[in-house]
Scaffold this active site. Structure first.
Site, mmCIF file in Angstrom:
data_model
loop_
_atom_site.group_PDB
_atom_site.id
_atom_site.type_symbol
_atom_site.label_atom_id
_atom_site.label_comp_id
_atom_site.label_asym_id
_atom_site.label_seq_id
_atom_site.Cartn_x
_atom_site.Cartn_y
_atom_site.Cartn_z
ATOM 1 N N GLY A 45 0.977 -1.600 0.021
ATOM 2 C CA GLY A 45 0.160 -0.122 0.854
ATOM 3 C C GLY A 45 0.943 0.862 -0.229
ATOM 4 N N ALA A 46 0.859 2.357 -0.501
ATOM 5 C CA ALA A 46 1.419 3.189 -1.058
ATOM 6 C C ALA A 46 1.514 4.354 0.360
ATOM 7 C CB ALA A 46 1.019 4.362 -2.320
ATOM 8 N N ARG A 87 10.423 -1.165 -4.802
ATOM 9 C CA ARG A 87 9.100 -1.071 -5.858
ATOM 10 C C ARG A 87 8.835 0.583 -6.022
ATOM 11 N NH1 ARG A 87 3.587 -2.827 -3.638
ATOM 12 N NH2 ARG A 87 3.325 -3.310 -5.625
ATOM 13 N N GLN A 194 -5.641 -9.052 -2.903
ATOM 14 C CA GLN A 194 -5.676 -8.212 -1.762
ATOM 15 C C GLN A 194 -6.988 -7.561 -1.168
ATOM 16 O OE1 GLN A 194 -4.049 -8.193 -5.109
ATOM 17 N NE2 GLN A 194 -1.956 -7.373 -4.365
ATOM 18 N N ASP A 235 -1.924 5.116 -6.514
ATOM 19 C CA ASP A 235 -0.180 4.426 -5.771
ATOM 20 C C ASP A 235 0.912 5.673 -6.443
ATOM 21 O OD1 ASP A 235 0.696 1.604 -4.546
ATOM 22 O OD2 ASP A 235 -0.989 1.898 -6.015
ATOM 23 N N ASN A 245 -3.085 2.954 -9.897
ATOM 24 C CA ASN A 245 -3.296 1.951 -9.017
ATOM 25 C C ASN A 245 -3.259 0.438 -9.577
ATOM 26 O OD1 ASN A 245 -5.142 2.501 -6.618
ATOM 27 N ND2 ASN A 245 -6.833 0.977 -7.323
ATOM 28 N N LYS A 246 -3.743 -0.346 -8.625
ATOM 29 C CA LYS A 246 -4.081 -1.272 -8.596
ATOM 30 C C LYS A 246 -4.130 -1.914 -10.029
ATOM 31 C CE LYS A 246 -2.078 -4.280 -6.321
ATOM 32 N NZ LYS A 246 -0.676 -4.018 -7.123
#
Length: 336
Positions: A45-46, A87, A194, A235, A245-246
């Site tokens: 998670g960012a 990351r 997730q 993110d 984002n995801k």
């Protein structure tokens, strides 16, 4: 819940790779263990990995508090680069470590033990500020929703992904607690689930009614159920509000536009990257194809099958109804 916490001069995390089957708290002893925890998504998670990297820097510098000033600051830069490389998509790691380095440089003439203690205080401050910001985001976001709303969310942007409250999921939990939200549809979020493993677990802990769906059910749910809003985290957000984002978020945004459903992004300002004009400059993390060939450590196809696993996609700002931050609500289409 705080996914990261400092207690009795030690740092602990909730190992999110094990949830929801097992709730395990593990100690992180140095920056190398923290880097590994970030890479393998034990902490993710960012906002959370930004906070984790700040604590990781503190851990890495602890053995150097009786060394030379030169050695201490050299290691500060080396450890920061190692953590930044874990990351590449989420900007929060770079943001948090820049703040930590700037703080260290501002007090560089103090004794090293005092600098180290002040850095620990700064890391804890970053986490506390994130929690406070998430509460502000929750209030701003809930105000956007109609009464008795049904919403859909993707991946996990809750307490586990932040300092301890949540962005998108913070809005949802606050919305439920204040009577704005009746029900939540939760995308399972392949390939690492997730949504199923983490978001559903958090909603269960908060007694929020939800229904778990596979990612490919989203269009049907939007068509057949009354979905009042889609709420996701972020993110990295470019200067024009293009949002990484995801993986799967872009598809939801396209569907939301077709079905005329508001699409909200929730994120603190630490997720904004004003250095990039638009989403084309966002680096997308490419993870191992084994994450697609396996489901939660259970292999489903042979190793020889080609597979890719981009961790994120970029949603263009034109598809975003509003971005909810701790400073208020921004509407990309009206900001240009």
């Amino acid at each position: 819940m705080r996914p990261i916490f400092w207690e009795d001069e030690r740092l602990y995390i909730i190992d999110q790779t094990l949830l929801p089957i097992e709730y395990r708290i593990v100690e992180i002893q140095d920056h190398l263990e923290m880097a590994d925890a970030i890479r393998r998504l034990a902490v993710r998670g960012a906002p959370a990995i930004g906070i984790a990297s700040a604590y990781g820097l503190v851990l890495g510098l602890r053995p150097l508090i009786y060394s030379s000033n030169k050695a201490f600051f050299f290691s500060l830069n080396q450890i920061s680069e190692l953590l930044i490389d874990t990351r590449p998509t989420a900007v929060n790691i770079r943001w948090a470590l820049k703040r930590m380095k700037d703080h260290a440089k501002s007090i560089r003439n103090q004794p090293l033990p005092e600098i180290w203690r002040s850095l620990l205080h700064e890391a804890r401050k970053i986490q506390d500020e994130d929690i406070a910001n998430c509460h502000k985001i929750a209030k701003y976001g809930a105000e956007l929703l109609p009464e008795n709303a049904t919403v859909l969310t993707h991946c996990n942007a809750g307490g586990l992904a932040t300092g301890g409250f949540g962005t998108a999921l913070g809005i949802i939990i606050h919305g439920f607690q204040t009577g704005k939200i009746l029900h939540v549809f939760v995308d399972e979020t392949r390939p690492l689930l997730q949504g199923a493993r983490l978001t559903a677990w958090e909603l269960t802990e908060e007694n929020v009614p939800f229904t778990l769906i596979t990612d490919n059910m989203a269009a049907s749910i939007m068509k057949t159920k009354k979905i009042d809003a889609i709420i996701v985290g972020a993110d990295r957000i470019a200067a024009n509000y293009d949002t990484a984002n995801k993986i799967g978020t872009l598809g939801l945004a396209i569907l939301a536009r077709y079905f005329k459903i508001p699409f909200y992004v929730a994120a603190p300002f630490s997720t904004f990257d004003e250095n990039i004009a638009d989403g084309s400059s966002i680096i997308i993390e490419e993870r191992n194809g084994d994450e697609v060939r396996n489901i939660f450590r259970n292999q489903i196809v042979p190793d020889t099958y080609p597979a890719i696993s981009p961790a994120f996609d970029v949603t263009p700002h034109e598809l975003i109804t509003a971005v909810v931050t701790e400073r208020g609500v921004f509407r990309p289409a009206k900001s240009r």
